[in-house]
Design a protein around this motif. Structure first.
Motif, PDB file in Angstrom:
ATOM      1  N   ARG A  98      -0.506 -26.114 -12.077  1.00  0.00           N
ATOM      2  CA  ARG A  98       0.770 -25.950 -12.786  1.00  0.00           C
ATOM      3  C   ARG A  98       1.065 -24.472 -12.967  1.00  0.00           C
ATOM      4  NH1 ARG A  98       3.907 -29.510 -15.186  1.00  0.00           N
ATOM      5  NH2 ARG A  98       5.027 -28.528 -16.871  1.00  0.00           N
ATOM      6  N   PHE A  99       1.384 -23.815 -11.868  1.00  0.00           N
ATOM      7  CA  PHE A  99       1.707 -22.396 -11.913  1.00  0.00           C
ATOM      8  C   PHE A  99       3.107 -22.194 -12.478  1.00  0.00           C
ATOM      9  CE2 PHE A  99      -1.103 -21.798  -7.918  1.00  0.00           C
ATOM     10  CZ  PHE A  99      -2.246 -21.716  -8.686  1.00  0.00           C
ATOM     11  N   GLU A 100       3.353 -21.003 -12.956  1.00  0.00           N
ATOM     12  CA  GLU A 100       4.675 -20.648 -13.456  1.00  0.00           C
ATOM     13  C   GLU A 100       5.491 -20.028 -12.329  1.00  0.00           C
ATOM     14  OE1 GLU A 100       3.489 -18.101 -16.689  1.00  0.00           O
ATOM     15  OE2 GLU A 100       3.425 -19.796 -18.069  1.00  0.00           O
ATOM     16  N   GLN A 101       6.793 -20.079 -12.477  1.00  0.00           N
ATOM     17  CA  GLN A 101       7.711 -19.514 -11.487  1.00  0.00           C
ATOM     18  C   GLN A 101       8.587 -18.467 -12.160  1.00  0.00           C
ATOM     19  OE1 GLN A 101       7.611 -20.533  -8.193  1.00  0.00           O
ATOM     20  NE2 GLN A 101       5.931 -21.864  -8.798  1.00  0.00           N
ATOM     21  N   THR A 102       8.934 -17.446 -11.398  1.00  0.00           N
ATOM     22  CA  THR A 102       9.860 -16.438 -11.895  1.00  0.00           C
ATOM     23  C   THR A 102      10.660 -15.905 -10.713  1.00  0.00           C
ATOM     24  OG1 THR A 102      10.061 -14.495 -13.335  1.00  0.00           O
ATOM     25  CG2 THR A 102       8.310 -14.434 -11.678  1.00  0.00           C
ATOM     26  N   GLU A 103      11.613 -15.081 -11.020  1.00  0.00           N
ATOM     27  CA  GLU A 103      12.381 -14.407  -9.978  1.00  0.00           C
ATOM     28  C   GLU A 103      12.090 -12.924 -10.092  1.00  0.00           C
ATOM     29  OE1 GLU A 103      16.940 -13.469  -9.141  1.00  0.00           O
ATOM     30  OE2 GLU A 103      16.494 -15.626  -9.220  1.00  0.00           O
ATOM     31  N   HIS A 104      11.904 -12.298  -8.943  1.00  0.00           N
ATOM     32  CA  HIS A 104      11.619 -10.868  -8.913  1.00  0.00           C
ATOM     33  C   HIS A 104      12.435 -10.231  -7.798  1.00  0.00           C
ATOM     34  CE1 HIS A 104       9.382  -7.174  -9.379  1.00  0.00           C
ATOM     35  NE2 HIS A 104       9.084  -7.180  -8.110  1.00  0.00           N
ATOM     36  N   LEU A 105      13.348  -9.382  -8.173  1.00  0.00           N
ATOM     37  CA  LEU A 105      14.212  -8.685  -7.212  1.00  0.00           C
ATOM     38  C   LEU A 105      14.854  -9.662  -6.229  1.00  0.00           C
ATOM     39  CD1 LEU A 105      11.950  -5.557  -6.531  1.00  0.00           C
ATOM     40  CD2 LEU A 105      13.856  -5.772  -8.157  1.00  0.00           C
ATOM     41  N   GLY A 106      15.354 -10.767  -6.772  1.00  0.00           N
ATOM     42  CA  GLY A 106      16.064 -11.746  -5.960  1.00  0.00           C
ATOM     43  C   GLY A 106      15.185 -12.711  -5.188  1.00  0.00           C
ATOM     44  N   GLN A 107      13.874 -12.645  -5.381  1.00  0.00           N
ATOM     45  CA  GLN A 107      12.957 -13.551  -4.686  1.00  0.00           C
ATOM     46  C   GLN A 107      12.226 -14.424  -5.704  1.00  0.00           C
ATOM     47  OE1 GLN A 107      10.418 -11.866  -1.580  1.00  0.00           O
ATOM     48  NE2 GLN A 107      11.469  -9.909  -1.886  1.00  0.00           N
ATOM     49  N   ASP A 108      11.997 -15.682  -5.343  1.00  0.00           N
ATOM     50  CA  ASP A 108      11.182 -16.559  -6.182  1.00  0.00           C
ATOM     51  C   ASP A 108       9.722 -16.152  -6.020  1.00  0.00           C
ATOM     52  OD1 ASP A 108      13.347 -18.020  -7.098  1.00  0.00           O
ATOM     53  OD2 ASP A 108      13.209 -19.478  -5.466  1.00  0.00           O
ATOM     54  N   VAL A 109       9.037 -16.044  -7.144  1.00  0.00           N
ATOM     55  CA  VAL A 109       7.634 -15.630  -7.136  1.00  0.00           C
ATOM     56  C   VAL A 109       6.852 -16.618  -7.995  1.00  0.00           C
ATOM     57  CG1 VAL A 109       6.007 -13.797  -7.743  1.00  0.00           C
ATOM     58  CG2 VAL A 109       8.270 -13.194  -6.870  1.00  0.00           C
ATOM     59  N   THR A 110       5.726 -17.073  -7.468  1.00  0.00           N
ATOM     60  CA  THR A 110       4.826 -17.954  -8.202  1.00  0.00           C
ATOM     61  C   THR A 110       3.808 -17.097  -8.934  1.00  0.00           C
ATOM     62  OG1 THR A 110       5.101 -19.669  -6.538  1.00  0.00           O
ATOM     63  CG2 THR A 110       3.187 -19.862  -7.981  1.00  0.00           C
ATOM     64  N   LEU A 111       3.625 -17.387 -10.207  1.00  0.00           N
ATOM     65  CA  LEU A 111       2.666 -16.662 -11.031  1.00  0.00           C
ATOM     66  C   LEU A 111       1.494 -17.579 -11.363  1.00  0.00           C
ATOM     67  CD1 LEU A 111       5.154 -14.980 -13.531  1.00  0.00           C
ATOM     68  CD2 LEU A 111       4.171 -14.003 -11.446  1.00  0.00           C
ATOM     69  N   ALA A 112       0.296 -17.125 -11.062  1.00  0.00           N
ATOM     70  CA  ALA A 112      -0.899 -17.935 -11.304  1.00  0.00           C
ATOM     71  C   ALA A 112      -1.810 -17.334 -12.359  1.00  0.00           C
ATOM     72  CB  ALA A 112      -1.680 -18.100  -9.999  1.00  0.00           C
ATOM     73  N   GLU A 113      -1.434 -16.200 -12.914  1.00  0.00           N
ATOM     74  CA  GLU A 113      -2.328 -15.484 -13.820  1.00  0.00           C
ATOM     75  C   GLU A 113      -2.740 -16.319 -15.029  1.00  0.00           C
ATOM     76  OE1 GLU A 113      -0.344 -12.796 -11.149  1.00  0.00           O
ATOM     77  OE2 GLU A 113       0.482 -14.270 -12.510  1.00  0.00           O
ATOM     78  N   GLU A 114      -1.781 -16.946 -15.683  1.00  0.00           N
ATOM     79  CA  GLU A 114      -2.103 -17.739 -16.878  1.00  0.00           C
ATOM     80  C   GLU A 114      -3.003 -18.918 -16.514  1.00  0.00           C
ATOM     81  OE1 GLU A 114      -1.433 -17.068 -20.041  1.00  0.00           O
ATOM     82  OE2 GLU A 114      -0.294 -15.262 -19.566  1.00  0.00           O
ATOM     83  N   TRP A 115      -2.699 -19.595 -15.408  1.00  0.00           N
ATOM     84  CA  TRP A 115      -3.521 -20.727 -14.960  1.00  0.00           C
ATOM     85  C   TRP A 115      -4.946 -20.252 -14.718  1.00  0.00           C
ATOM     86  CZ3 TRP A 115      -6.711 -22.293 -11.119  1.00  0.00           C
ATOM     87  CH2 TRP A 115      -6.957 -23.666 -11.013  1.00  0.00           C
ATOM     88  N   CYS A 116      -5.073 -19.129 -14.014  1.00  0.00           N
ATOM     89  CA  CYS A 116      -6.406 -18.601 -13.696  1.00  0.00           C
ATOM     90  C   CYS A 116      -7.154 -18.170 -14.955  1.00  0.00           C
ATOM     91  CB  CYS A 116      -6.287 -17.439 -12.714  1.00  0.00           C
ATOM     92  SG  CYS A 116      -5.715 -17.948 -11.071  1.00  0.00           S
ATOM     93  N   PHE A 117      -6.423 -17.626 -15.926  1.00  0.00           N
ATOM     94  CA  PHE A 117      -7.060 -17.247 -17.180  1.00  0.00           C
ATOM     95  C   PHE A 117      -7.616 -18.486 -17.887  1.00  0.00           C
ATOM     96  CE2 PHE A 117      -7.207 -16.093 -21.685  1.00  0.00           C
ATOM     97  CZ  PHE A 117      -8.041 -14.993 -21.600  1.00  0.00           C
ATOM     98  N   GLY A 118      -6.844 -19.567 -17.899  1.00  0.00           N
ATOM     99  CA  GLY A 118      -7.340 -20.814 -18.486  1.00  0.00           C
ATOM    100  C   GLY A 118      -8.563 -21.329 -17.753  1.00  0.00           C
ATOM    101  N   TYR A 119      -8.546 -21.239 -16.430  1.00  0.00           N
ATOM    102  CA  TYR A 119      -9.678 -21.695 -15.623  1.00  0.00           C
ATOM    103  C   TYR A 119     -10.940 -20.907 -15.985  1.00  0.00           C
ATOM    104  CZ  TYR A 119     -12.025 -23.497 -11.423  1.00  0.00           C
ATOM    105  OH  TYR A 119     -12.890 -24.124 -10.553  1.00  0.00           O
ATOM    106  N   THR A 120     -10.822 -19.579 -16.036  1.00  0.00           N
ATOM    107  CA  THR A 120     -12.006 -18.768 -16.346  1.00  0.00           C
ATOM    108  C   THR A 120     -12.468 -18.978 -17.787  1.00  0.00           C
ATOM    109  OG1 THR A 120     -10.655 -16.818 -16.849  1.00  0.00           O
ATOM    110  CG2 THR A 120     -11.483 -17.023 -14.589  1.00  0.00           C
TER     111      THR A 120
END
Length: 184
Positions: A98-120
């Protein structure tokens, strides 16, 4: 009811509860909780709810306003854990973090940092033993992503490289689950 995957309104309840009772030491959103639960169900040993549940809240259970609120959060958590366990054990292709999504400079970007932090976070709670080199590399890819501070993406972000790194997370989680499952 315990075996039904969560729907959007269930995840909204989880998110609202995490925001209501969370602090700087707790799991803060459904993405982080999903990563946390993924590592729990992938663990080489079973971890008791008395250990993993307080860790969601930074070590202490919240002072719930009502018993029903606590019961609902626990039931939703158990349903999600069961869904993840079933997906990873029976149909790992169906597993999607369940990764998060955002927009960056007009491109869709998937963010996995929070998911990975929970995993660790869960890896630490479960006290995983040392892994053989191939699996250690997989876990390191998740840990490296967890250490990134991408609350604000840099303007010069290499989106392609970032997305490639994120794309490696789900296969790493599947492989780590399969490794530990084979060791049980």
């Amino acid at each position: 009811m315990q075996s039904q995957p969560l729907n959007a309104s269930d995840f909204e309840v989880i998110e609202n509860t995490l925001l209501k009772y969370g602090d700087d030491h707790s799991v803060l959103n459904p993405s982080e909780l999903d990563g946390y639960f993924t590592a729990l169900v992938s663990s080489p040993t079973r971890v008791d709810i008395a250990d993993w549940f307080p860790a969601i809240w930074g070590g202490q259970n919240p002072a719930w306003q009502t018993p029903q609120e606590a019961k609902q959060f626990i039931e939703l958590s158990v349903r999600h854990i069961n869904t993840l366990a079933r997906q990873l054990a029976e149909d790992s292709v169906a597993f999607a973090p369940r990764f998060e999504q955002t927009e960056h400079l007009g491109q869709d970007v998937t963010l996995a940092e929070e998911w990975c932090f929970g995993y660790t976070r869960a890896v630490a709670i479960c006290n995983w033993p040392a892994l053989p080199a191939p699996q250690a590399i997989l876990l390191q890819a998740i840990a490296d992503c967890a250490e990134q501070d991408n609350f604000e993406l840099p303007e010069d972000l290499d989106v392609v490289a970032h997305q490639q790194a994120v794309a490696a997370i789900a296969p790493a989680a599947r492989a780590l689950h399969d490794f530990w499952l084979s060791q049980r």
